[in-house]
Scaffold this active site. Structure first.
Site, PDB file in Angstrom:
ATOM      1  CE  LYS A   1      -1.998  -1.194   3.911  1.00  0.00           C
ATOM      2  NZ  LYS A   1      -1.313  -2.492   4.186  1.00  0.00           N
TER       3      LYS A   1
ATOM      4  NE  ARG B   1      -4.880  -1.304   9.790  1.00  0.00           N
ATOM      5  CZ  ARG B   1      -3.765  -0.841   9.223  1.00  0.00           C
ATOM      6  NH1 ARG B   1      -3.765   0.297   8.587  1.00  0.00           N
ATOM      7  NH2 ARG B   1      -2.668  -1.532   9.297  1.00  0.00           N
TER       8      ARG B   1
ATOM      9  NE  ARG C   1       7.883  -1.932   6.311  1.00  0.00           N
ATOM     10  CZ  ARG C   1       6.562  -1.933   6.412  1.00  0.00           C
ATOM     11  NH1 ARG C   1       5.831  -1.440   5.441  1.00  0.00           N
ATOM     12  NH2 ARG C   1       5.978  -2.432   7.458  1.00  0.00           N
TER      13      ARG C   1
ATOM     14  NE  ARG D   1       5.889   0.199  10.125  1.00  0.00           N
ATOM     15  CZ  ARG D   1       4.802  -0.012   9.388  1.00  0.00           C
ATOM     16  NH1 ARG D   1       4.739   0.500   8.164  1.00  0.00           N
ATOM     17  NH2 ARG D   1       3.791  -0.701   9.844  1.00  0.00           N
TER      18      ARG D   1
HETATM   19  P1  AP5 Z   1       4.869  -1.561   1.911  1.00  0.00           P
HETATM   20  O1  AP5 Z   1       4.497  -0.812   0.667  1.00  0.00           O
HETATM   21  O2  AP5 Z   1       5.565  -0.798   2.979  1.00  0.00           O
HETATM   22  O3  AP5 Z   1       3.576  -2.332   2.461  1.00  0.00           O
HETATM   23  P2  AP5 Z   1       2.285  -1.796   3.197  1.00  0.00           P
HETATM   24  O4  AP5 Z   1       1.110  -2.493   2.628  1.00  0.00           O
HETATM   25  O5  AP5 Z   1       2.259  -0.290   3.197  1.00  0.00           O
HETATM   26  O6  AP5 Z   1       2.587  -2.377   4.621  1.00  0.00           O
HETATM   27  P3  AP5 Z   1       2.514  -1.764   6.078  1.00  0.00           P
HETATM   28  O7  AP5 Z   1       3.329  -2.654   6.945  1.00  0.00           O
HETATM   29  O8  AP5 Z   1       2.866  -0.306   6.094  1.00  0.00           O
HETATM   30  O9  AP5 Z   1       0.995  -1.931   6.354  1.00  0.00           O
HETATM   31  P4  AP5 Z   1       0.282  -1.987   7.670  1.00  0.00           P
HETATM   32  O10 AP5 Z   1      -1.111  -1.890   7.195  1.00  0.00           O
HETATM   33  O11 AP5 Z   1       0.595  -3.116   8.562  1.00  0.00           O
HETATM   34  O12 AP5 Z   1       0.898  -0.736   8.456  1.00  0.00           O
HETATM   35  P5  AP5 Z   1       0.353   0.712   8.799  1.00  0.00           P
HETATM   36  O13 AP5 Z   1       1.509   1.620   8.831  1.00  0.00           O
HETATM   37  O14 AP5 Z   1      -0.833   1.077   8.000  1.00  0.00           O
HETATM   38  O15 AP5 Z   1       5.744  -2.836   1.485  1.00  0.00           O
HETATM   39  C1  AP5 Z   1       6.328  -3.682   2.465  1.00  0.00           C
HETATM   40  C2  AP5 Z   1       7.725  -4.115   2.006  1.00  0.00           C
HETATM   41  O16 AP5 Z   1       7.601  -4.946   0.847  1.00  0.00           O
HETATM   42  C3  AP5 Z   1       8.629  -2.939   1.575  1.00  0.00           C
HETATM   43  O17 AP5 Z   1       9.944  -3.212   1.972  1.00  0.00           O
HETATM   44  C4  AP5 Z   1       8.510  -2.901   0.034  1.00  0.00           C
HETATM   45  O18 AP5 Z   1       9.703  -2.451  -0.560  1.00  0.00           O
HETATM   46  C5  AP5 Z   1       8.234  -4.363  -0.303  1.00  0.00           C
HETATM   47  N1  AP5 Z   1       7.278  -4.522  -1.397  1.00  0.00           N
HETATM   48  C6  AP5 Z   1       6.180  -3.757  -1.656  1.00  0.00           C
HETATM   49  N2  AP5 Z   1       5.520  -4.230  -2.737  1.00  0.00           N
HETATM   50  C7  AP5 Z   1       6.204  -5.340  -3.144  1.00  0.00           C
HETATM   51  C8  AP5 Z   1       6.021  -6.260  -4.233  1.00  0.00           C
HETATM   52  N3  AP5 Z   1       4.985  -6.139  -5.088  1.00  0.00           N
HETATM   53  N4  AP5 Z   1       6.919  -7.282  -4.361  1.00  0.00           N
HETATM   54  C9  AP5 Z   1       7.979  -7.403  -3.485  1.00  0.00           C
HETATM   55  N5  AP5 Z   1       8.202  -6.549  -2.458  1.00  0.00           N
HETATM   56  C10 AP5 Z   1       7.321  -5.527  -2.285  1.00  0.00           C
HETATM   57  O19 AP5 Z   1      -0.193   0.462  10.298  1.00  0.00           O
HETATM   58  C11 AP5 Z   1       0.692   0.205  11.359  1.00  0.00           C
HETATM   59  C12 AP5 Z   1      -0.097   0.129  12.663  1.00  0.00           C
HETATM   60  O20 AP5 Z   1      -0.744   1.385  12.913  1.00  0.00           O
HETATM   61  C13 AP5 Z   1      -1.245  -0.899  12.688  1.00  0.00           C
HETATM   62  O21 AP5 Z   1      -0.792  -2.195  13.033  1.00  0.00           O
HETATM   63  C14 AP5 Z   1      -2.169  -0.286  13.748  1.00  0.00           C
HETATM   64  O22 AP5 Z   1      -1.680  -0.527  15.050  1.00  0.00           O
HETATM   65  C15 AP5 Z   1      -2.046   1.205  13.476  1.00  0.00           C
HETATM   66  N6  AP5 Z   1      -3.047   1.685  12.500  1.00  0.00           N
HETATM   67  C16 AP5 Z   1      -2.792   2.285  11.294  1.00  0.00           C
HETATM   68  N7  AP5 Z   1      -3.921   2.625  10.674  1.00  0.00           N
HETATM   69  C17 AP5 Z   1      -4.931   2.234  11.504  1.00  0.00           C
HETATM   70  C18 AP5 Z   1      -6.344   2.294  11.398  1.00  0.00           C
HETATM   71  N8  AP5 Z   1      -6.959   2.829  10.308  1.00  0.00           N
HETATM   72  N9  AP5 Z   1      -7.076   1.775  12.418  1.00  0.00           N
HETATM   73  C19 AP5 Z   1      -6.502   1.259  13.517  1.00  0.00           C
HETATM   74  N10 AP5 Z   1      -5.159   1.159  13.674  1.00  0.00           N
HETATM   75  C20 AP5 Z   1      -4.381   1.659  12.677  1.00  0.00           C
END
Ligand code: AP5
Length: 214
Positions: A13, A88, A127, A161
């Site tokens: 994402k 979410r 990552r 992270r």
């Molecule tokens: P990346 O693009 O970083 O993946 P992502 O989907 O953005 O993953 P996240 O870990 O950021 O998602 P998340 O939903 O767990 O975290 P968030 O910050 O929202 O890609 C990952 C890796 O793979 C990178 O190294 C990239 O280079 C590689 N890659 C990407 N695409 C690839 C491909 N096609 N092939 C190979 N490699 C690839 O949330 C974190 C925390 O915040 C949550 O756990 C929760 O506690 C809180 N939170 C955030 N939003 C909310 C909400 N709306 N409600 C409640 N809690 C929330």
């Protein structure tokens, strides 16, 4: 254009939102990035959410909705945005509908990046990001061109992270299946959901997204 990018942790994402931001002049609104900034600043919200995030659980809906509603109103979001990591839960999706309706706006597309759990563990534990500019990399799938030097800004310090451990990724995946995946049928019923193969290589995923959006 108003988009939601949706998918399990590691689906890509953030990576794809950055590319779409540049290609379509949209602003990426990542609730994860916003929360990490709150934690780093030591704000009241940051103190409340730090341990929840570290455990891989979801932050309570009310805190998230408050945070994002202010952000959607900011001047830089007026021309369009990509929601990354929000909504979410079903209550968050309903709150988003109400927010947009109140502003006379409508989501153009909700795009699901489909991905396998096991591959997500490898993606997330590999990552790392640049401390200076935040550019996101992966040890194997998206390394820097020159080892130890950020492609985007030339910085030489990198970070991981706090929630990117194998154990926490499993908790995050569980939270995704339990609380976020039900949104698939929520958006299907609204008729604006599109599903993309997030297991393809990074450039191929971008190509699929651009085909859908152009
Ligand atoms: P990346 O693009 O970083 O993946 P992502 O989907 O953005 O993953 P996240 O870990 O950021 O998602 P998340 O939903 O767990 O975290 P968030 O910050 O929202 O890609 C990952 C890796 O793979 C990178 O190294 C990239 O280079 C590689 N890659 C990407 N695409 C690839 C491909 N096609 N092939 C190979 N490699 C690839 O949330 C974190 C925390 O915040 C949550 O756990 C929760 O506690 C809180 N939170 C955030 N939003 C909310 C909400 N709306 N409600 C409640 N809690 C929330």
């Amino acid at each position: 254009m108003y988009l939601v990018l949706f998918g399990p942790p590691g689906a890509g994402k953030g990576t794809q939102a950055k590319r779409l931001e540049a290609a379509y002049h949209l602003v990426q609104l990542s609730t994860g990035d916003m929360l990490r900034a709150e934690v780093a600043s030591g704000s009241t919200l940051g103190i409340k959410v730090k341990d929840i995030m570290k455990a891989g659980e979801l932050v309570p809906d009310a805190l998230i909705v408050d945070m994002i509603s202010g952000r959607i109103d900011a001047a830089d979001a007026k021309a369009g945005f990509i929601l990354d990591g929000f909504p979410r839960t079903i209550p968050q999706a309903r709150a988003l509908d109400a927010m947009l309706e109140g502003k006379g706006l409508k989501l153009n597309r909700v795009i699901e990046l489909r991905a396998d759990d096991e591959a997500m563990v490898e993606r997330i534990t590999g990552r790392f990001s640049c401390v200076s500019c935040g550019a996101n990399y992966h040890e194997k799938f998206n390394p820097t061109k020159v080892a130890g030097v950020c492609d985007a800004c030339g910085g030489a310090r990198f970070d991981r992270r706090a929630d990117d451990t194998a154990e926490t990724v499993r908790a995050r995946l569980q939270a995704y299946h339990d609380q976020t995946a039900p949104l698939i049928s929520y958006f299907e019923k609204k008729g604006n959901l599109l599903s993309i193969d997030g297991m393809a290589a990074i450039d191929d995923v971008t190509r699929q997204l651009r085909e859908v959006l152009d």
